[in-house]
Design a protein around this motif. Structure first.
Motif, PDB file in Angstrom:
ATOM      1  N   ALA A 158      -4.076  -9.600 -15.731  1.00  0.00           N
ATOM      2  CA  ALA A 158      -2.717  -9.451 -16.088  1.00  0.00           C
ATOM      3  C   ALA A 158      -1.739 -10.315 -15.121  1.00  0.00           C
ATOM      4  O   ALA A 158      -0.579 -10.580 -15.584  1.00  0.00           O
ATOM      5  CB  ALA A 158      -2.390  -7.969 -16.172  1.00  0.00           C
ATOM      6  N   ASN A 159      -2.142 -10.641 -14.082  1.00  0.00           N
ATOM      7  CA  ASN A 159      -1.403 -11.202 -12.904  1.00  0.00           C
ATOM      8  C   ASN A 159      -1.483 -12.784 -13.461  1.00  0.00           C
ATOM      9  O   ASN A 159      -0.494 -13.461 -13.102  1.00  0.00           O
ATOM     10  CB  ASN A 159      -2.000 -11.348 -11.574  1.00  0.00           C
ATOM     11  N   PHE A 160      -2.351 -13.288 -14.099  1.00  0.00           N
ATOM     12  CA  PHE A 160      -2.266 -14.623 -14.456  1.00  0.00           C
ATOM     13  C   PHE A 160      -0.965 -15.128 -15.228  1.00  0.00           C
ATOM     14  O   PHE A 160      -0.407 -16.188 -14.947  1.00  0.00           O
ATOM     15  CB  PHE A 160      -3.412 -14.965 -15.505  1.00  0.00           C
ATOM     16  N   GLU A 161      -0.550 -14.203 -16.241  1.00  0.00           N
ATOM     17  CA  GLU A 161       0.774 -14.456 -17.039  1.00  0.00           C
ATOM     18  C   GLU A 161       1.977 -14.550 -16.280  1.00  0.00           C
ATOM     19  O   GLU A 161       2.882 -15.425 -16.252  1.00  0.00           O
ATOM     20  CB  GLU A 161       0.918 -13.701 -18.230  1.00  0.00           C
ATOM     21  N   ALA A 162       1.903 -13.427 -15.336  1.00  0.00           N
ATOM     22  CA  ALA A 162       3.175 -13.477 -14.278  1.00  0.00           C
ATOM     23  C   ALA A 162       3.368 -14.623 -13.644  1.00  0.00           C
ATOM     24  O   ALA A 162       4.371 -15.207 -13.132  1.00  0.00           O
ATOM     25  CB  ALA A 162       3.058 -12.099 -13.484  1.00  0.00           C
ATOM     26  N   TRP A 163       2.027 -14.974 -12.898  1.00  0.00           N
ATOM     27  CA  TRP A 163       2.218 -16.136 -11.964  1.00  0.00           C
ATOM     28  C   TRP A 163       2.272 -17.553 -12.701  1.00  0.00           C
ATOM     29  O   TRP A 163       2.890 -18.214 -12.170  1.00  0.00           O
ATOM     30  CB  TRP A 163       0.593 -16.324 -11.302  1.00  0.00           C
ATOM     31  N   SER A 164       1.890 -17.628 -14.070  1.00  0.00           N
ATOM     32  CA  SER A 164       2.187 -19.062 -14.662  1.00  0.00           C
ATOM     33  C   SER A 164       3.677 -19.137 -14.910  1.00  0.00           C
ATOM     34  O   SER A 164       4.096 -20.262 -14.882  1.00  0.00           O
ATOM     35  CB  SER A 164       1.208 -19.015 -16.099  1.00  0.00           C
ATOM     36  N   LYS A 165       4.459 -17.983 -15.098  1.00  0.00           N
ATOM     37  CA  LYS A 165       5.930 -17.875 -15.502  1.00  0.00           C
ATOM     38  C   LYS A 165       6.594 -18.200 -14.323  1.00  0.00           C
ATOM     39  O   LYS A 165       7.961 -18.322 -14.099  1.00  0.00           O
ATOM     40  CB  LYS A 165       6.270 -16.637 -15.997  1.00  0.00           C
ATOM     41  N   ALA A 166       6.086 -18.255 -13.171  1.00  0.00           N
ATOM     42  CA  ALA A 166       6.720 -18.502 -11.648  1.00  0.00           C
ATOM     43  C   ALA A 166       6.936 -20.174 -11.681  1.00  0.00           C
ATOM     44  O   ALA A 166       7.654 -20.236 -10.668  1.00  0.00           O
ATOM     45  CB  ALA A 166       5.969 -17.838 -10.583  1.00  0.00           C
ATOM     46  N   TYR A 167       6.171 -20.841 -12.201  1.00  0.00           N
ATOM     47  CA  TYR A 167       6.158 -22.261 -12.155  1.00  0.00           C
ATOM     48  C   TYR A 167       7.576 -22.991 -12.779  1.00  0.00           C
ATOM     49  O   TYR A 167       7.867 -22.541 -13.947  1.00  0.00           O
ATOM     50  CB  TYR A 167       5.096 -22.873 -12.575  1.00  0.00           C
ATOM     51  N   GLU A 168       8.403 -23.736 -12.356  1.00  0.00           N
ATOM     52  CA  GLU A 168       9.555 -24.334 -12.829  1.00  0.00           C
ATOM     53  C   GLU A 168       9.059 -25.337 -13.704  1.00  0.00           C
ATOM     54  O   GLU A 168       9.683 -25.657 -14.847  1.00  0.00           O
ATOM     55  CB  GLU A 168      10.255 -24.870 -11.665  1.00  0.00           C
ATOM     56  N   ASP A 169       7.828 -26.093 -13.436  1.00  0.00           N
ATOM     57  CA  ASP A 169       7.329 -27.181 -14.076  1.00  0.00           C
ATOM     58  C   ASP A 169       6.242 -26.597 -15.299  1.00  0.00           C
ATOM     59  O   ASP A 169       5.293 -25.743 -14.762  1.00  0.00           O
ATOM     60  CB  ASP A 169       6.588 -28.114 -13.370  1.00  0.00           C
ATOM     61  N   VAL A 170       6.594 -26.570 -16.462  1.00  0.00           N
ATOM     62  CA  VAL A 170       5.811 -25.821 -17.508  1.00  0.00           C
ATOM     63  C   VAL A 170       4.662 -26.343 -17.849  1.00  0.00           C
ATOM     64  O   VAL A 170       3.575 -25.706 -17.956  1.00  0.00           O
ATOM     65  CB  VAL A 170       6.596 -25.767 -19.003  1.00  0.00           C
ATOM     66  N   THR A 171       4.575 -27.723 -17.463  1.00  0.00           N
ATOM     67  CA  THR A 171       3.013 -28.543 -17.476  1.00  0.00           C
ATOM     68  C   THR A 171       2.299 -28.064 -16.402  1.00  0.00           C
ATOM     69  O   THR A 171       0.890 -27.711 -16.654  1.00  0.00           O
ATOM     70  CB  THR A 171       3.434 -30.029 -17.252  1.00  0.00           C
ATOM     71  N   LEU A 172       2.621 -27.789 -15.093  1.00  0.00           N
ATOM     72  CA  LEU A 172       1.976 -27.177 -14.136  1.00  0.00           C
ATOM     73  C   LEU A 172       1.389 -26.087 -14.348  1.00  0.00           C
ATOM     74  O   LEU A 172       0.237 -25.582 -13.969  1.00  0.00           O
ATOM     75  CB  LEU A 172       2.740 -27.303 -12.843  1.00  0.00           C
ATOM     76  N   SER A 173       2.194 -25.004 -15.173  1.00  0.00           N
ATOM     77  CA  SER A 173       1.675 -23.698 -15.433  1.00  0.00           C
ATOM     78  C   SER A 173       0.535 -23.822 -16.360  1.00  0.00           C
ATOM     79  O   SER A 173      -0.431 -23.031 -16.391  1.00  0.00           O
ATOM     80  CB  SER A 173       2.870 -23.047 -16.212  1.00  0.00           C
ATOM     81  N   TYR A 174       0.496 -24.808 -17.403  1.00  0.00           N
ATOM     82  CA  TYR A 174      -0.466 -25.091 -18.179  1.00  0.00           C
ATOM     83  C   TYR A 174      -2.024 -25.339 -17.216  1.00  0.00           C
ATOM     84  O   TYR A 174      -3.059 -24.880 -17.768  1.00  0.00           O
ATOM     85  CB  TYR A 174      -0.187 -26.184 -19.165  1.00  0.00           C
ATOM     86  N   LEU A 175      -1.447 -26.305 -16.484  1.00  0.00           N
ATOM     87  CA  LEU A 175      -2.789 -26.648 -15.628  1.00  0.00           C
ATOM     88  C   LEU A 175      -3.375 -25.472 -14.806  1.00  0.00           C
ATOM     89  O   LEU A 175      -4.549 -25.247 -14.579  1.00  0.00           O
ATOM     90  CB  LEU A 175      -2.371 -27.585 -14.720  1.00  0.00           C
ATOM     91  N   PHE A 176      -2.376 -24.653 -14.433  1.00  0.00           N
ATOM     92  CA  PHE A 176      -2.670 -23.412 -13.637  1.00  0.00           C
ATOM     93  C   PHE A 176      -3.512 -22.478 -14.404  1.00  0.00           C
ATOM     94  O   PHE A 176      -4.545 -21.990 -14.091  1.00  0.00           O
ATOM     95  CB  PHE A 176      -1.526 -22.726 -13.031  1.00  0.00           C
ATOM     96  N   MET A 177      -3.216 -22.082 -15.614  1.00  0.00           N
ATOM     97  CA  MET A 177      -3.609 -21.244 -16.522  1.00  0.00           C
ATOM     98  C   MET A 177      -4.958 -21.680 -17.073  1.00  0.00           C
ATOM     99  O   MET A 177      -6.030 -21.085 -17.234  1.00  0.00           O
ATOM    100  CB  MET A 177      -2.839 -21.033 -17.852  1.00  0.00           C
ATOM    101  N   MET A 178      -5.299 -23.137 -17.282  1.00  0.00           N
ATOM    102  CA  MET A 178      -6.658 -23.756 -17.482  1.00  0.00           C
ATOM    103  C   MET A 178      -7.560 -23.573 -16.418  1.00  0.00           C
ATOM    104  O   MET A 178      -8.652 -23.165 -16.606  1.00  0.00           O
ATOM    105  CB  MET A 178      -6.485 -25.378 -17.726  1.00  0.00           C
ATOM    106  N   ASN A 179      -7.026 -23.793 -15.377  1.00  0.00           N
ATOM    107  CA  ASN A 179      -7.845 -23.353 -13.816  1.00  0.00           C
ATOM    108  C   ASN A 179      -8.251 -22.308 -13.732  1.00  0.00           C
ATOM    109  O   ASN A 179      -9.272 -21.800 -13.387  1.00  0.00           O
ATOM    110  CB  ASN A 179      -7.014 -23.906 -12.706  1.00  0.00           C
ATOM    111  N   THR A 180      -7.394 -21.375 -13.953  1.00  0.00           N
ATOM    112  CA  THR A 180      -7.705 -20.023 -13.528  1.00  0.00           C
ATOM    113  C   THR A 180      -8.797 -19.170 -14.693  1.00  0.00           C
ATOM    114  O   THR A 180      -9.556 -18.664 -14.106  1.00  0.00           O
ATOM    115  CB  THR A 180      -6.494 -18.948 -13.382  1.00  0.00           C
TER     116      THR A 180
END
Length: 612
Positions: free
Chosen positions: A408-430
């Motif tokens: 459940a932390n994944f979604e919260a962490w992804s929303k903390a990125y200002e760069d939405v593209t980086l959030s996509y990379l983060f979610m792919m990684n995790t």
């Protein structure tokens, strides 16, 4: 001659006879002096020496018993003569004085010969102990079940028999305390020296960090098992054999040996682990301690169950309680601590948070061998103190809740990125890391294939979105629309090519510089992603340059402003994107009741032995 005088003479004759008998016995006692006082007599022929000593004791008992009877009988006669004035008063006085010598205690009847003989026996007792109590040539027990590590008998049966014979005679003469003290000194020092050869300095200076304690806890378990099951087990049997007819003395003597051997130091080290800084790794170390103590429970009860070992019993019970309480406290906090990480910032490079790697490994360990059964046992014991029940299914559910809280932390962490593209990379990684590190594990088996496939699908989804929203935006910048190569439109085509190359270069530089700081933790995923990026950019760029590059090359002065890359150069640059870089340890932290925060992730990427 009167009747009184005749009676007096009769008494005098009787007294003289008694004196003669006593003198004869004394002569026999003194005749025993040479064999009893010979320096090496006990060592050379112990049975013979004890036989002579037995004759001495019998003689002294005879003297003591008979002198007592005779002196009482004569005292009555002297009193009778004196009361009736049947004999000369001076004669009666002489009889009374002679009688007083017969009442002398038997310890003085031999002139100290018995005491000297007992001293020689004590010396022989100590000599035998010294001769057979040299410290063993110890080596680190790699496997305590290895027969080669089991301690061989250290005192031959013949020597044990001699010690037991000597002990019997010394105890019969009031010297049991001296024997037990000498025995405890010799055997206690021997066992202690044998154990010190294994290198037990770590017992006296434990670290406060559970990570640092890890190798010493493993050694502690092996050394404790070796000390209890081999060294002290052998000492207990030896005590019983030597103090065969005196079980209480054997128990007290063994308790002293165990204390000198350092059993309390082992328990003190266990308490030091309980006092270490609280973090998830400490839970594993506490479970290691509990497992070692649990395996030795029957041995502890058998060896240290008597009254003489009450201190060892108390310290052991206290340690077990602290281990159980400390383990449960950390385990019950894990879910809360994972949820608290939701408010922590995710990695700036889009990589996998260390807590994800940590929890995946950690939960697998908790549900694998040997920790699953040990943790279940600890929780069962702790709940039983509260009149509650616990079982293995409850443990599995509790660990699953920890994993799902992390998910459940994944979604919260992804929303903390200002760069939405980086959030996509983060979610792919995790999601990919979660899938790959749980698939084929005990934890993955419990979660199920469907749950794992969801994470694989999330990885594919975020990978596609990441490529479309980042590198996928560059190819349209090299559009062929409006570029006409016939002679009248050549100048216009040249300007369009320059504009589009300039726009492509600017956007590529910006994106490349930004994403050069991003990482993809998994090597296979990094290579696959780079390949997709290359396929999205390089073929389009190569085709564009092949068709329109000559328009720019004709103007040499400004060509470098527009043609900054070759297709091969782009391929090489893009293929080295997202490579992992060394990262600082620490992202999973424990918040204590006092408000302080400590890291639970220190040294996470050390060798796998850290999490053993």
């Amino acid at each position: 001659m009167g009747v009184g005088e005749e009676e007096g003479r009769g008494m005098a004759s009787l007294l003289a006879a008694r004196r003669a008998l006593r003198a004869g016995v004394f002569d026999a006692v003194h005749g025993l002096e040479p064999p009893l006082l010979a320096a090496s007599a006990a060592a050379a022929d112990l049975p013979g020496y004890l036989a002579v000593l037995s004759r001495l004791e019998e003689a002294l008992h005879f003297l003591s018993d008979n002198c007592g009877i005779a002196s009482q009988w004569l005292a009555d006669i002297v009193e009778y003569l004196g009361d009736r004035s049947l004999a000369d008063p001076r004669f009666v006085s002489d009889l009374a004085e002679a009688l007083s010598h017969l009442k002398t205690p038997s310890a003085n009847l031999d002139g100290g010969l018995l005491a000297a003989a007992l001293d020689i026996l004590e010396a022989e007792f100590r000599r035998l102990l010294t001769e057979h109590s040299a410290p063993l040539a110890m080596k680190e027990p790699n496997n305590s079940s290895d027969p080669g590590s089991i301690t061989p008998p250290r005192i031959p049966a013949s020597a044990v028999h001699k010690l037991s014979l000597i002990l019997d005679r010394l105890a019969a003469n009031g010297r049991l305390g001296t024997c037990t003290a000498a025995y405890a000194d010799a055997r206690g020092d021997t066992v202690s020296a044998s154990l010190r050869a294994l290198g037990l300095d770590y017992l006296h200076d434990p670290a406060e960090d559970a990570q640092v304690l890890t190798p010493n806890v493993e050694r502690w378990g092996r050394h404790l098992e070796f000390a209890v099951r081999h060294l002290l087990e052998a000492e207990r049997k030896l005590c019983v054999a030597v103090f065969e007819r005196r079980p209480e003395a054997a128990s007290s003597c063994f308790a002293e040996i165990a204390s000198r051997a350092g059993i309390l130091d082992f328990l003190k080290f266990g308490r030091a682990i309980c006092d270490a800084r609280k973090d998830p790794i400490k839970l594993l170390r506490l479970l290691d301690v509990f497992d070692s103590l649990s395996k030795l429970r029957m041995d502890f009860n058998r060896l240290f169950g008597g009254k003489a070992c009450v201190e060892i019993q108390t310290r052991t019970r206290e340690l077990v309680k602290r281990v159980v309480d400390g383990s449960v406290e950390i385990f019950e906090e894990l879910l809360v601590q994972v949820e608290l990480q939701r408010n922590m910032p995710p990695p700036a490079d889009g990589g996998v948070p260390r807590i994800v790697s940590f929890v995946a490994k950690y939960c697998n360990q908790l549900l694998g061998d040997p920790y699953r059964s040990v943790l279940t046992q600890v929780l069962v014991i702790h709940r039983s103190w509260r009149k509650e029940t616990f079982n293995d299914k409850m443990l599995v559910d509790a660990v699953l809740n920890i994993v799902k809280a992390l998910e459940a932390n994944f979604e919260a962490w992804s929303k903390a990125y200002e760069d939405v593209t980086l959030s996509y990379l983060f979610m792919m990684n995790t999601h990919w890391h979660f899938f790959k590190h749980l698939k084929g594990t005990k934890m993955g088996e419990i979660l199920g294939d469907e749950w794992l496939r969801e994470h694989e699908q999330y990885k594919d989804y975020y990978s596609a979105v990441f490529l479309r929203e980042s590198w996928g935006t560059l190819a349209p910048l090299l559009s062929r629309e409006g570029i006409i190569l016939f002679s009248k439109g050549r100048a216009t085509a040249r300007d369009l090519v320059k504009q589009r190359l300039k726009s492509f270069n600017a956007n590529f530089d910006e994106m490349y510089q930004k994403q050069s700081a991003w990482i993809i933790s998994d090597r296979d995923l990094q290579q696959k992603t780079c390949h997709l990026v290359v396929q999205a950019i390089v073929p389009v760029y190569r085709s564009f340059m092949q068709n329109y590059g000559p328009l720019v090359d004709q103007q040499d002065a400004s060509a470098n402003k527009y043609v900054k890359f070759t297709a091969e150069g782009l391929d090489k640059m893009l293929s080295t994107l997202f490579l992992p870089k060394p990262r600082r340890a620490g992202s999973f932290q424990i918040r204590h009741s006092n408000g302080k925060i400590t890291s639970a992730m220190t040294g996470l990427y050390r060798s796998s032995s850290t999490l053993k």
